[in-house]
Design a protein around this motif. Structure first.
Motif, short mmCIF file in Angstrom:
data_model
loop_
_atom_site.label_atom_id
_atom_site.label_comp_id
_atom_site.label_asym_id
_atom_site.label_seq_id
_atom_site.Cartn_x
_atom_site.Cartn_y
_atom_site.Cartn_z
N SER A 1 128.15 -6.50 30.66
CA SER A 1 127.28 -6.79 31.80
C SER A 1 126.10 -7.64 31.33
O SER A 1 125.50 -7.38 30.28
N HIS A 2 125.75 -8.62 32.12
CA HIS A 2 124.63 -9.50 31.76
C HIS A 2 124.20 -10.26 33.00
O HIS A 2 124.84 -10.21 34.05
N THR A 3 123.11 -10.96 32.88
CA THR A 3 122.73 -12.00 33.83
C THR A 3 122.16 -13.16 33.02
O THR A 3 121.36 -12.94 32.11
N HIS A 4 122.64 -14.36 33.30
CA HIS A 4 122.06 -15.54 32.64
C HIS A 4 120.82 -15.94 33.43
O HIS A 4 120.94 -16.33 34.60
N TRP A 5 119.65 -15.82 32.80
CA TRP A 5 118.42 -15.97 33.56
C TRP A 5 117.72 -17.29 33.27
O TRP A 5 116.96 -17.42 32.31
N PHE B 1 123.49 -3.42 29.04
CA PHE B 1 123.25 -4.67 29.77
C PHE B 1 122.64 -5.66 28.80
O PHE B 1 121.66 -5.34 28.10
N TYR B 2 123.20 -6.89 28.76
CA TYR B 2 122.70 -7.91 27.84
C TYR B 2 121.69 -8.78 28.58
O TYR B 2 122.03 -9.42 29.58
N LEU B 3 120.45 -8.81 28.07
CA LEU B 3 119.36 -9.53 28.74
C LEU B 3 119.27 -10.97 28.27
O LEU B 3 118.19 -11.46 27.93
N ASP B 4 120.40 -11.62 28.19
CA ASP B 4 120.47 -13.07 28.02
C ASP B 4 119.89 -13.59 26.72
O ASP B 4 119.58 -14.77 26.60
N ILE C 1 111.65 -13.15 26.64
CA ILE C 1 110.72 -13.48 27.71
C ILE C 1 111.09 -12.79 29.02
O ILE C 1 110.23 -12.59 29.89
N VAL C 2 112.37 -12.40 29.16
CA VAL C 2 112.77 -11.66 30.36
C VAL C 2 112.00 -10.34 30.43
O VAL C 2 111.50 -9.94 31.49
N LEU C 3 111.89 -9.64 29.30
CA LEU C 3 111.10 -8.41 29.25
C LEU C 3 109.63 -8.70 29.50
O LEU C 3 108.94 -7.97 30.23
N GLU C 4 109.13 -9.76 28.91
CA GLU C 4 107.72 -10.13 29.08
C GLU C 4 107.41 -10.43 30.53
O GLU C 4 106.36 -10.01 31.06
N GLN D 1 122.64 -13.47 38.30
CA GLN D 1 123.59 -12.54 38.92
C GLN D 1 122.98 -11.15 39.05
O GLN D 1 122.48 -10.59 38.06
N PRO D 2 122.99 -10.56 40.26
CA PRO D 2 122.54 -9.16 40.38
C PRO D 2 123.46 -8.23 39.61
O PRO D 2 124.62 -8.55 39.31
N VAL D 3 122.95 -7.07 39.27
CA VAL D 3 123.71 -6.07 38.53
C VAL D 3 124.85 -5.55 39.42
O VAL D 3 124.65 -5.26 40.60
N GLN D 4 126.04 -5.46 38.84
CA GLN D 4 127.15 -4.84 39.58
C GLN D 4 127.01 -3.33 39.45
O GLN D 4 127.41 -2.73 38.45
N THR D 5 126.45 -2.72 40.47
CA THR D 5 126.12 -1.29 40.40
C THR D 5 127.34 -0.38 40.48
O THR D 5 127.26 0.79 40.09
#
Length: 923
Positions: free
Chosen positions: A12-16, A51-54, A58-61, A236-240
């Protein structure tokens, strides 16, 4: 033997993309919503593992900007390895950010990630528009043994065989990626892109169709039984309901194993299952064995002014602010780690691929300009404080023998290369500080009456040197002392232009203005020293430059005896493409300045520099024709567009200044123009007359060799490439290097002359990609400025040309000081080095240990050595790009000032072919 069970790794990931088809804050709101859902999903579904934060911290920041109270929750999830952190700060464009910017990105990403939990050791390049050839070496030095990427290689599929000598292809999605130095990492290509596992159905019938296709597609390229399905895409939103979708998949395919996986587990399983032999891809991954239309290289010329700001910002930080702050730290000033990191982060917020590439909506670039300005203001303040701190410790007392009114100033060179520069310095003297109760007009008059603007200029030895002076009169200024309120003053000011002579590679020299009413300004100038040798010709000891009637230039390189003619003409063609891709209209013929009369005049004639101004004009179409607007609006592919250029014409006037310095080994060029047209491209052309099949381009920690003729698969009529500072074409006995500032796109034309074409401006009106996003500001109407230098050489001396190209990009730093004794001599080098085939990269200070960290890289295929001479250092050690203290291998280095006669105190370290070498220096 039974076939190994297929293991389906769903990650699971989102390319941000931080900003792209919407401005940053619009994407920011979506990020907050996505992260909120992710955190709720972790809380409500224990089977949702990770979940992979791309790959970017900076996504966390950005999330914590809105929810700072959730830091501990994010730290817990990272420590539990449910959320990844790092290894990058941002997902940059590798080719449009400097070598050191790529390193700082990795350093800051690791530093920030460590504050949350384990640092992700994944070489993640999901959507870089091509990949740098030295990436494997950088990753290996950072303790990363893999690279996952989406572009640059064309996998051919399981049943196709590709020989090991195939440079840019692999039969599998797995391959060995090798840097020029031989460093290797396991490369994994998103052969089916990073969205091949998105939106997995829960309905069994839909799931059966979905999985039949996805498993077959992944298996086609995989070299092992471990198949990668990326559950996400851009924003992409999270696939819940993923846990339920995987439960359905397990019921439908009991012969397979479905895992809600993570990259660590997947990479480890692939490593354990690799076939005995994988294809090896060496160097840059730039999609050279594709049709060429969608390599996206023309992002290098989208919104050129943004690239120019980026070059200026990077140079200011890595080549001036960091070295000067490091020099100052050696003299006792605390190194400004936090401010430098803030400045770097602000700059790197402009480095994501859709930002720096120029392929976003207009609002993005308005905000980017603000970030550049903020980053540079901080960097300038650091430069000023460091230079003042050092200057105040330079012994300038010797100038007092010439005059008690002497005004000393120090000129710092932090480029890493010695050489002479023609500089312009503003000096002030006879300052009269005043209080709020005093009348400033009277104070200014008092200063005017007691001062004058006559005198002479001397170097650190007291020898008079040629100069040109401009009286700036009495002007206002102020000091901001550390221990009192601001101090306004009036002072006499003078602008001096002069040649510094050879400055140390990493050091300074001191000069002084000596007021003297008996000597008129410029009196020391010898009229016989002019570099003008004709109405349109310049000459020094190394070069002769002649301007032709049509504005082209001819340059004679005296050392090699080679003459380069017909250079510097401008070319204009239509562009009906978008921010990603250049597309010249069918049947469009180039319009050039060649053969048209030009206005040529001498505008500068001093002993240190002479300049010829050339005014050229072209009549060019106002825009594309009306068809283009309809084609853009209805999303006609750029490959199918039929639009041409307008019949209405406008005048494009270009004012070029060609300068030659007395000690210069290159020809400096500046151009200014007012762009009146849309949908077009402007390039400057330099025929080389070199008969070579390859050329060389400045890239990330390498000078990459590239083919002049594309591969057989190439279909795009354009064959443009990225460069950092320069492009070079040479053969034995003849070579030409063209180096620009923030000009990142070039092409070597297949015209029989290997003409170097450098893009100065590309005007387009749409973003492109997946929708209709007008970008009127990408037409870049209005004033523009370009700057580059031409370095002719004999081929064998190309490394010297490359060093000259790099030095050209780094301005010297002048700083006025007073008359005083000091612990530093009037001329000094903090570090002196030499090494055949080696280029300098950076000098900074390590945050944890306070050690100086210096970096070089070898751009040749032969091993070399670096001889390092320095003071204020007790010992040195080899390090890596993360600045680890890896091994002590140098002897102690003398703290005494090192001169040429004390070369025996230098230390020598080998540097391998194409190696990136970092050395730590303990004070």
């Amino acid at each position: 033997m039974s076939t190994p069970k297929r293991v389906i790794h769903v990650i699971s990931h989102t390319h941000w993309d931080r900003e792209w088809y919407m401005p940053y804050e619009a994407h920011h709101v979506k990020l907050i919503q996505t992260m909120d859902v992710l955190l709720d999903t972790f809380e409500s579904d224990p089977d949702f593992r990770s979940f992979y934060l791309d790959g970017q911290t900076i996504v966390l920041e950005d999330y914590l900007q809105v929810y700072p109270e959730k830091r501990e929750l994010l730290q817990r999830l990272c420590k539990e390895e449910k959320i990844s952190a790092g290894p990058w700060y941002v997902l940059q464009d590798e080719f449009l950010t400097s070598s050191e910017a790529n390193v700082r990105n990795l350093q800051i990403g690791h530093r920030d990630a460590a504050g949350f939990g384990p640092v992700s050791k994944l070489g993640y390049f999901p959507d870089s528009f091509g990949n740098m050839g030295q990436a494997p070496q950088l990753l290996k030095q950072a303790g990363i043994n893999n690279a996952v990427f989406g572009r640059g290689v064309k996998a051919t599929g399981f049943n196709n065989q590709v020989g090991e000598d195939s440079n840019l292809e692999s039969p599998f999605s797995e391959l060995m990626w090798e840097s020029p130095d031989g460093s290797r990492v396991l490369g994994i290509l998103f052969a089916n892109w990073y969205n091949n596992g998105m939106e997995i159905p829960v309905d069994p019938a839909e799931a059966k169709l979905y999985w039949d296709h996805r498993i077959d597609s992944a298996n086609r390229y995989a070299s092992t039984q471990h198949l990668l399905l990326m559950n996400g895409c851009d924003h992409q939103p999270v696939q819940t309901n993923l846990s339920e979708a995987l439960r359905v998949a397990r019921e439908l395919y009991p012969e397979h194993e479905f895992i809600h996986s993570n990259f660590d587990d997947y990479i480890n399983d692939v490593f354990a299952s690799l076939p005995p032999k994988l294809s090896v891809t060496r160097g840059e991954l730039r999609g050279q064995k594709t049709d060429g239309w969608f390599s996206l290289v023309n992002t290098a010329s989208a919104r050129v002014p943004i690239k120019q700001l980026n070059q200026r910002n990077q140079t200011l930080l890595e080549k001036i602010a960091e070295p000067l702050a490091t020099f100052a730290s050696g003299e006792g000033k605390p190194y400004p780690h936090a401010l430098l990191q803030y400045s770097w982060k602000t700059l790197m917020q402009n480095h994501p691929h859709d930002s720096i590439c120029g392929c976003s909506v207009d609002e993005v670039y308005r905000e980017m300009e603000i970030r550049f300005a903020k980053s540079m203001e901080v960097a300038k303040a650091i430069v000023q404080e460091s230079a003042k701190y050092l200057s105040d410790r330079v012994d300038t007392s010797g100038f007092e023998e010439l005059s008690r009114d002497a005004t000393p100033f120090v000129v710092f060179n932090s480029s890493g290369y010695e050489g002479s520069s023609v500089v312009t310095v503003e000096v002030e003297w006879s300052r009269r500080y005043f209080k709020q109760s005093e009348n400033p007009v009277q104070v200014a008059e008092e200063v005017r009456l007691r001062t004058h603007a006559d005198g002479f200029l001397v170097n650190h030895l007291g020898a008079r040197i040629d100069f040109v002076a401009e009286d700036l009169g009495v002007r206002f200024g102020y000091d901001l002392p550390d221990d009192k309120f601001r101090q306004p003053y009036m002072a006499r000011a003078l602008k001096l232009t002069f040649e510094t002579g050879e400055l140390p590679a990493m050091g300074y020299a001191t000069f002084a203005w000596i007021p003297d009413a008996t000597r008129a300004r410029g009196q020391d100038r010898d009229s016989g020293n002019s570099l003008i040798v004709g109405p349109s010709a310049l000459e020094n000891a190394y070069l002769r430059v002649t301007v032709e009637q049509d504005g082209g230039i001819a340059v004679l390189d005296k050392a090699s005896g080679q003459l380069f003619e017909g250079m510097g003409h401008y070319e204009n063609v239509g562009d009906i493409g978008n921010e990603y891709i250049f597309r010249q209209p069918d049947g469009d013929l180039p319009i050039t300045t060649r053969g048209n009369p030009a206005l040529v005049r001498i505008v500068e004639d001093t002993p240190s520099r002479a300049t010829i101004e050339i005014v050229q004009s072209m009549e060019i179409p106002l825009s594309a024709d009306e068809l283009l607007e309809r084609e853009v609006r209805t999303m006609v592919s750029i490959l199918e567009r039929k639009s041409g250029r307008s019949k209405s014409l406008v005048t494009l006037s270009l004012v070029t200044r060609i300068s030659l310095e007395r000690l210069g080994r290159s020809v400096r060029v500046q151009v200014s123009f007012d762009n009146p047209a849309q949908d077009h491209r402007i390039r400057v052309l330099y025929p080389t007359g070199v008969q070579a099949s390859t050329h060389f381009a400045d890239s990330i920690f390498e000078v990459a060799e590239r083919q002049n003729v594309p591969s057989a698969e190439w279909r795009n009529p354009s064959y443009c490439h990225h460069m950092q500072a320069f492009v070079d074409v040479h053969e034995d006995g003849r070579g030409l290097t063209v180096a620009g500032k923030g000009l990142n796109e070039y092409e070597v034309l297949q015209d029989g002359n290997n003409t170097i074409a450098v893009t100065l401006l590309r005007s387009v009106g749409e973003l492109g990609d997946w929708g209709v996003f007008p970008t009127p500001e990408a037409q870049c109407l209005g004033r523009h400025f370009g700057e580059w230098t031409i370095v002719p050489h004999g081929g064998h001396d190309r490394i010297a040309a490359y060093r000259e190209a790099h030095r050209f990009a780094v301005p010297v730093t002048p700083c006025q000081t007073g008359l005083h004794a000091g612990t530093l001599p009037p001329r000094y080098e903090f570090i002196r080095w030499d090494g055949d085939g080696v280029l300098f990269s950076s000098l900074k200070t390590n945050e944890q240990r306070g050690d100086w960290m210096a970096r070089w890289y070898n751009v040749t295929g032969a091993s070399s050595v670096i001889r390092l001479h320095t003071a204020n250092v007790a010992e040195a050690y080899l390090s890596n790009i993360l600045e680890d203290e890896t091994s002590i291998e140098y002897e102690a280095i003398s703290r005494a000032t090192v001169t040429a006669s004390e070369a025996k105190s230098s230390k020598v370290t080998p540097i391998g072919a194409y190696e990136i070498l970092t050395v730590g220096l303990k004070k």
